[in-house]
Design a protein around this motif. Structure first.
Motif: not given
Lengths: 431, 431
Positions: B323, B331-332, B321, B339-341
């Protein structure tokens, strides 16, 4: 590509022992078959035949391989391997044929030495490709004509991914995301977009989904598929149509309750005038989820994990067994693993309507008489080590499609059950 | 070996769109992690790092690849690909490290273009190798010191088999049957014999097991492993000792109730004076069967299907992903896929005894203070596209062994349960 080292050590130590004992040249037949289908499956789809035939002339032992083998092999065996090339014959089921327990999928004839060396390669190819094709065929029948796309490359070994894309295409998938499957096998490719592309378009003021969509449409045209679930699906659909117009090719939804979302998105697209924009769904789909979405306005499915891992059956559990030596049937004796010696062939009986009723496995050269319509399943695949069968993927695709049409209706049920037809084994007459 | 085509089409269409939109060169970080462990697993073992680093310089687009891509890509994108070589940095967990949900196993830094191209390759390698290593480690701990041998090549794709042998060795397997795993990675190989070799020694008077054993011992010495269950195990053991003498290395049992047979065979071997002859068992073993045989006189295990298919979890379900973009966490947003950016790093806390207690995932560059003993998990793996980490398999093996010793006792239970330790995620501070 297919080095001779893609095999198990014991094949080479057996070769060494057989060469020394003078038994290496005995005329042998090995057969590849599955004692049973994966738990609850009603049919399987043979795949890997074309890859196996392609591998035959490449399965050699070059200097590099022989150097590695010299650590444990004697000089005579190394000499044999340096000149090795499979020159035997192969009969079996055409790629794409359905199979059932004990179907003699492959029958390999030659010296013991050359046949035993192929054991691991043959099993690796057929166990993998057949597992994927068998799962894929269930998804294809569950989709009832809606196209399926393989997106599973990332969930399996990078080379297995290419073979999986090929197997899925044979089973009736419309396309794959895998680019090497296109180059190597001509599998059609498709692609959409990832959340990363939308996230890339983030500025000091935060996310900018319209900018991401505009960049994609600018490069790929309005026929592209926009991924609408990075932030909020409803806003995503609005943004997609605002950017691409009502001629937008498709939107993809990759998370959430796909059925509910598909209905909402269809209504929203129609309201916006994008009545021709298709809906692609993906995200942990398997054959059951595909079937469960039949009533929803879904236009195509992207399938990943469950496809490349055989949807619960990641290997077809086929075995490769010596069944005949110098014309004599041989078999392992064991209460639980029954095998029947002797070289075999098979035919499949059907009703006049085309629905299949029974498979008959009989000693090769001893044809079976039947009043029912029948089709011979065992065909020549290689002669003197050279492929003689058609390895065109479109032929295999047609064979799967006609095989699925030939199943009795309960054979297509997704629930656990018995094999769709019974296999009758006619044992070899002892000499 | 690692053609750039081993990837998904959408990565190249995203590249094309990003090049056109001028966003392709944005500094990006992608992270590879698993949102959860496979169902009921208590830990996972990272594997594939060495293969990924080895692949980096080989992941190129040659003329053949570009020709295939010219069917759908524009000239600028093809030009970019012709010169492509990953020149970014990679941080992450060392190969052999344990991981838990959200562990940032890999952190890839570079331009969006170069990082997005690696998505499928990275996921394929880590999802496959990690699935196998994670299953293998459970078998190793279940075997409590008895050696395990990988015999699974025939149950998986022929190239996946080589990677599986490597992953199993990292997890603590003693050897593999796969010859290419030895040549490519130095994995020790072992081999026994197949039923086919015994069956080969069939004459006009029927089966001749002693002749087969004599041929094997003649070629391979008395230290070899004779397969004794082709016809009758008890007769097989008698024949084996009669031919090889009491110095026979080992016998293998591949079918039947392995526990009962192992006890009977041990007693028989001892009666015959072959007190040093070892017993190898194989045949549909998994970690539960291995554990179930702990009380039996088994000296080593051959494991096939369940190893190479990840024992119920054939893929690790890791994701890759985006990030961070130009220093901004992204993040999505989705209720179910949190999820955590932001670029992350991790450390693991333990008691003074060495038993681990917690994993802390924190923003990179914002170290966490702790009074407990801790170990930094995130290490440099590649700089400017060149591997900088040790890719020696013996280091990875040691790391798995020490990781298993560091687990709290419930972490080694084979039953379904929660991850052995909790992971605390410290979110990025918004700029």
């Amino acid at each position: 590509m297919y080095s001779g080292l893609l095999t198990d050590k014991y094949e080479l130590t057996m070769l060494s022992a057989a060469l020394r004992a003078g038994t290496a040249e005995r005329r042998s037949t090995f057969e590849l078959f599955a004692r049973r289908l994966p738990d609850g499956r009603r049919y399987g789809v043979v795949a890997g035949t074309g890859r196996f035939l392609e591998a035959l002339p490449e399965f050699r032992f070059d200097d590099d391989a022989c150097e590695s083998l010299a650590e444990f092999l004697d000089r005579d065996t190394l000499g044999y391997l340096r000149d090795f090339r499979f020159r035997g014959d192969v009969d079996g089921y055409a790629e794409g044929e359905l199979y059932f327990p004990n179907s003699p999928v492959l029958s390999v004839h030659g010296s013991f030495a050359e046949c035993v060396l192929l054991e691991t390669l043959a099993l690796s190819i057929f166990n993998h490709d057949t597992a994927v094709a068998s799962a894929a065929a269930r998804m294809v029948s569950a989709a009832e004509g809606r196209p399926l796309m393989d997106m599973g490359s990332r969930r399996t070994h990078e080379q297995a991914a290419v073979a999986a894309a090929r197997a899925a295409y044979i089973a009736g998938f419309a396309a794959s995301s895998n680019l090497d499957a296109h180059r190597r096998y001509g599998v059609p490719t498709e692609g959409t977009s990832a959340h990363a592309f939308t996230l890339l378009h983030t500025g000091p003021d935060g996310p900018d989904e319209p900018a991401a969509f505009a960049a994609q449409v600018d490069a790929l045209g309005v026929g592209t598929t926009l991924l609408v679930d990075t932030y909020d699906v409803s806003t995503g659909v609005d943004n997609a149509v605002a950017v691409a117009g009502t001629g937008l090719g498709a939107v993809r939804i990759d998370s959430g309750d796909l059925g509910v979302l598909a209905r909402q998105v269809r209504a929203q697209l129609d309201r916006l005038g994008a009545t021709g924009t298709r809906i692609v769904v993906s995200g942990d789909l398997d054959e059951f989820a595909v079937a469960g979405l039949r009533a929803e306005p879904v236009d195509s499915y992207g399938v990943g994990t469950s496809l490349v891992t055989g949807s619960g059956a990641p290997t077809a559990n086929m075995v490769y067994k010596l069944v005949e030596v110098d014309g004599m049937p041989v078999e392992k004796r064991s209460a639980r693993k029954e095998s029947h010696g002797g070289r075999k062939a098979a035919l499949r009986l059907s009703r006049p309507t085309g629905t299949i009723t029974e498979e008959i496995v009989h000693p090769a050269g001893q044809p079976v008489e039947s009043n029912d319509p029948s089709r011979v399943l065992t065909v020549p695949l290689a002669r003197h080590g050279e492929a003689v069968a058609d390895t065109d993927l479109s032929s295999a695709r047609k064979l799967v499609a006609s095989g699925l049409r030939s199943l009795p209706w309960e054979g297509l049920m997704l629930s656990h059950g018995d094999p769709a037809i019974h296999t009758t084994q006619i044992p070899a007459r002892r000499p």
